[in-house]
Design a protein around this motif. Structure first.
Motif, PDB file in Angstrom:
ATOM      1  N   ASN A   1       3.459 -67.416  20.931  1.00  0.00           N
ATOM      2  CA  ASN A   1       3.474 -66.279  19.158  1.00  0.00           C
ATOM      3  C   ASN A   1       3.040 -66.832  18.048  1.00  0.00           C
ATOM      4  N   ASP A   2       3.613 -68.316  17.164  1.00  0.00           N
ATOM      5  CA  ASP A   2       3.571 -69.027  16.404  1.00  0.00           C
ATOM      6  C   ASP A   2       2.243 -69.653  15.809  1.00  0.00           C
ATOM      7  N   GLN A   3       1.623 -68.804  15.137  1.00  0.00           N
ATOM      8  CA  GLN A   3       0.741 -69.357  14.326  1.00  0.00           C
ATOM      9  C   GLN A   3       0.590 -70.884  14.629  1.00  0.00           C
ATOM     10  N   GLY A   4       0.923 -72.374  13.291  1.00  0.00           N
ATOM     11  CA  GLY A   4       1.459 -72.937  13.622  1.00  0.00           C
ATOM     12  C   GLY A   4       1.327 -74.079  14.560  1.00  0.00           C
ATOM     13  N   PHE A   5       1.784 -73.416  16.058  1.00  0.00           N
ATOM     14  CA  PHE A   5       1.666 -73.954  16.971  1.00  0.00           C
ATOM     15  C   PHE A   5       0.205 -73.355  17.972  1.00  0.00           C
ATOM     16  N   LEU A   6      -0.422 -72.416  17.579  1.00  0.00           N
ATOM     17  CA  LEU A   6      -1.922 -72.092  18.200  1.00  0.00           C
ATOM     18  C   LEU A   6      -2.547 -73.079  17.207  1.00  0.00           C
ATOM     19  N   THR A   7      -2.780 -73.165  15.543  1.00  0.00           N
ATOM     20  CA  THR A   7      -3.572 -74.309  15.465  1.00  0.00           C
ATOM     21  C   THR A   7      -3.248 -75.298  15.897  1.00  0.00           C
ATOM     22  N   ALA A   8      -1.696 -76.104  15.623  1.00  0.00           N
ATOM     23  CA  ALA A   8      -1.944 -77.446  16.416  1.00  0.00           C
ATOM     24  C   ALA A   8      -2.350 -77.544  17.265  1.00  0.00           C
ATOM     25  N   LEU A   9      -2.438 -76.599  18.540  1.00  0.00           N
ATOM     26  CA  LEU A   9      -3.232 -76.326  20.267  1.00  0.00           C
ATOM     27  C   LEU A   9      -4.664 -76.426  19.701  1.00  0.00           C
ATOM     28  N   LYS A  10      -5.197 -76.283  19.174  1.00  0.00           N
ATOM     29  CA  LYS A  10      -6.201 -75.742  19.060  1.00  0.00           C
ATOM     30  C   LYS A  10      -6.980 -77.907  18.818  1.00  0.00           C
ATOM     31  N   ALA A  11      -6.198 -77.978  17.599  1.00  0.00           N
ATOM     32  CA  ALA A  11      -6.768 -79.450  16.915  1.00  0.00           C
ATOM     33  C   ALA A  11      -6.380 -80.105  17.597  1.00  0.00           C
ATOM     34  N   ALA A  12      -5.587 -79.737  19.153  1.00  0.00           N
ATOM     35  CA  ALA A  12      -5.431 -81.264  20.079  1.00  0.00           C
ATOM     36  C   ALA A  12      -7.046 -80.798  21.264  1.00  0.00           C
ATOM     37  N   GLY A  13      -7.589 -80.068  21.309  1.00  0.00           N
ATOM     38  CA  GLY A  13      -8.924 -79.892  21.321  1.00  0.00           C
ATOM     39  C   GLY A  13      -8.719 -78.523  22.552  1.00  0.00           C
ATOM     40  N   VAL A  14      -8.236 -77.696  22.585  1.00  0.00           N
ATOM     41  CA  VAL A  14      -7.737 -77.417  23.542  1.00  0.00           C
ATOM     42  C   VAL A  14      -7.954 -75.591  23.519  1.00  0.00           C
ATOM     43  N   SER A  15      -9.315 -75.360  23.762  1.00  0.00           N
ATOM     44  CA  SER A  15      -9.830 -74.636  23.886  1.00  0.00           C
ATOM     45  C   SER A  15      -9.501 -72.460  24.610  1.00  0.00           C
ATOM     46  N   GLU A  16      -9.007 -73.347  25.649  1.00  0.00           N
ATOM     47  CA  GLU A  16      -8.884 -72.405  26.531  1.00  0.00           C
ATOM     48  C   GLU A  16      -7.353 -71.478  26.904  1.00  0.00           C
ATOM     49  N   VAL A  17      -6.677 -71.479  27.440  1.00  0.00           N
ATOM     50  CA  VAL A  17      -4.920 -70.956  27.117  1.00  0.00           C
ATOM     51  C   VAL A  17      -5.196 -69.447  28.261  1.00  0.00           C
ATOM     52  N   HIS A  18      -4.728 -70.067  29.062  1.00  0.00           N
ATOM     53  CA  HIS A  18      -4.382 -68.644  30.910  1.00  0.00           C
ATOM     54  C   HIS A  18      -2.814 -67.787  30.501  1.00  0.00           C
ATOM     55  N   LYS A  19      -2.928 -66.716  30.228  1.00  0.00           N
ATOM     56  CA  LYS A  19      -1.882 -66.086  30.364  1.00  0.00           C
ATOM     57  C   LYS A  19      -1.282 -65.828  31.623  1.00  0.00           C
ATOM     58  N   ARG A  20      -0.025 -66.156  32.429  1.00  0.00           N
ATOM     59  CA  ARG A  20       0.502 -65.406  33.322  1.00  0.00           C
ATOM     60  C   ARG A  20       1.729 -64.657  33.182  1.00  0.00           C
ATOM     61  N   VAL A  21       2.002 -64.062  34.439  1.00  0.00           N
ATOM     62  CA  VAL A  21       3.231 -63.004  34.553  1.00  0.00           C
ATOM     63  C   VAL A  21       3.845 -63.397  35.653  1.00  0.00           C
ATOM     64  N   GLU A  22       5.582 -64.198  35.537  1.00  0.00           N
ATOM     65  CA  GLU A  22       6.013 -65.518  36.578  1.00  0.00           C
ATOM     66  C   GLU A  22       7.506 -64.969  36.426  1.00  0.00           C
TER      67      GLU A  22
ATOM     68  N   LEU B   1      11.134 -66.690  37.187  1.00  0.00           N
ATOM     69  CA  LEU B   1      11.470 -67.926  36.736  1.00  0.00           C
ATOM     70  C   LEU B   1      12.460 -67.830  37.850  1.00  0.00           C
ATOM     71  N   LYS B   2      13.614 -68.868  38.587  1.00  0.00           N
ATOM     72  CA  LYS B   2      13.882 -68.904  39.082  1.00  0.00           C
ATOM     73  C   LYS B   2      15.134 -68.750  37.955  1.00  0.00           C
ATOM     74  N   GLY B   3      16.319 -67.717  38.514  1.00  0.00           N
ATOM     75  CA  GLY B   3      16.871 -67.835  37.633  1.00  0.00           C
ATOM     76  C   GLY B   3      17.036 -67.081  36.068  1.00  0.00           C
ATOM     77  N   ILE B   4      15.567 -66.429  35.901  1.00  0.00           N
ATOM     78  CA  ILE B   4      15.949 -65.401  34.664  1.00  0.00           C
ATOM     79  C   ILE B   4      15.528 -64.213  35.503  1.00  0.00           C
ATOM     80  N   GLN B   5      16.186 -63.754  35.045  1.00  0.00           N
ATOM     81  CA  GLN B   5      15.483 -61.899  35.581  1.00  0.00           C
ATOM     82  C   GLN B   5      14.620 -61.934  35.208  1.00  0.00           C
ATOM     83  N   GLY B   6      13.327 -60.243  35.537  1.00  0.00           N
ATOM     84  CA  GLY B   6      12.396 -60.219  35.160  1.00  0.00           C
ATOM     85  C   GLY B   6      11.431 -61.504  34.516  1.00  0.00           C
ATOM     86  N   ALA B   7      10.285 -59.984  35.302  1.00  0.00           N
ATOM     87  CA  ALA B   7       9.353 -61.228  35.048  1.00  0.00           C
ATOM     88  C   ALA B   7       9.119 -61.752  34.159  1.00  0.00           C
ATOM     89  N   GLN B   8       8.530 -62.812  33.241  1.00  0.00           N
ATOM     90  CA  GLN B   8       8.102 -63.243  32.168  1.00  0.00           C
ATOM     91  C   GLN B   8       6.533 -63.855  31.937  1.00  0.00           C
TER      92      GLN B   8
END
Length: 165
Positions: free
Chosen positions: A111-132, A134-141
């Motif tokens: 959700n950090d726009q600056g992160f998304l801009t840096a990610l795009k600058a790094a050549g990453v164009s495809e991001v996959h969302k997942r719901v998992e 996570l061990k020791g953390i309550q509820g799906a993340q």
């Protein structure tokens, strides 16, 4: 193992991050911004790919990276700073979602726009969302995973890794 830690430490420190500790062959680091974290990740993946090219495939280092943000309990133990708490635990669990040369990150980071801009600058164009669960953390993340693109990373390596041209 020495080369492994040297590559990670240099990649983290050259973008202003702070190495907190090693846990087995993992490295925990802290950054002021999410942008610094992805820059360090890209630099590390780039360096490991270059390193791997000088070795037989059976000796290649496989890199999996996770990024999460939040508050943590800071403790000074044995003249060394360490971080504890659910943020640290979630970061470790998110890292476990990655495969080789991938970076996984939490919804808080996504959700950090600056992160998304840096990610795009790094050549990453495809991001996959997942719901998992996570061990020791309550509820799906909600988490996201992206593969660091070889060609883009090599093109960026000169600007992301200090001392290289």
């Amino acid at each position: 193992m020495r080369d492994h830690f040297e590559i990670f430490f240099e990649s983290i420190e050259k973008v202003g991050g702070k190495v907190i500790k090693t846990i087995g062959d993992a490295v925990m680091a802290s950054f002021i911004s999410n942008e610094q974290a992805i820059m360090a990740a890209v630099a590390a993946v780039t360096r490991f790919r270059e390193y791997n090219l000088t070795r037989p495939q059976s000796e290649w280092v496989q890199v999996r990276i996770g990024i999460h943000r939040g508050t943590a309990l800071l403790v000074n133990l044995n003249n060394s700073i360490d971080y504890f708490g659910s943020t640290v635990n979630k970061a470790a669990r998110i890292q476990n979602l990655s495969k080789s040369d991938e970076v996984s990150f939490s919804e808080d980071v996504y959700n950090d726009q600056g992160f998304l801009t840096a990610l795009k600058a790094a050549g990453v164009s495809e991001v996959h969302k997942r719901v998992e669960d996570l061990k020791g953390i309550q509820g799906a993340q909600v988490a996201y995973t992206a593969r660091i693109n070889t060609e883009s990373v090599i093109a960026l390596s000169g600007t992301l890794v200090a001392g290289r041209s």
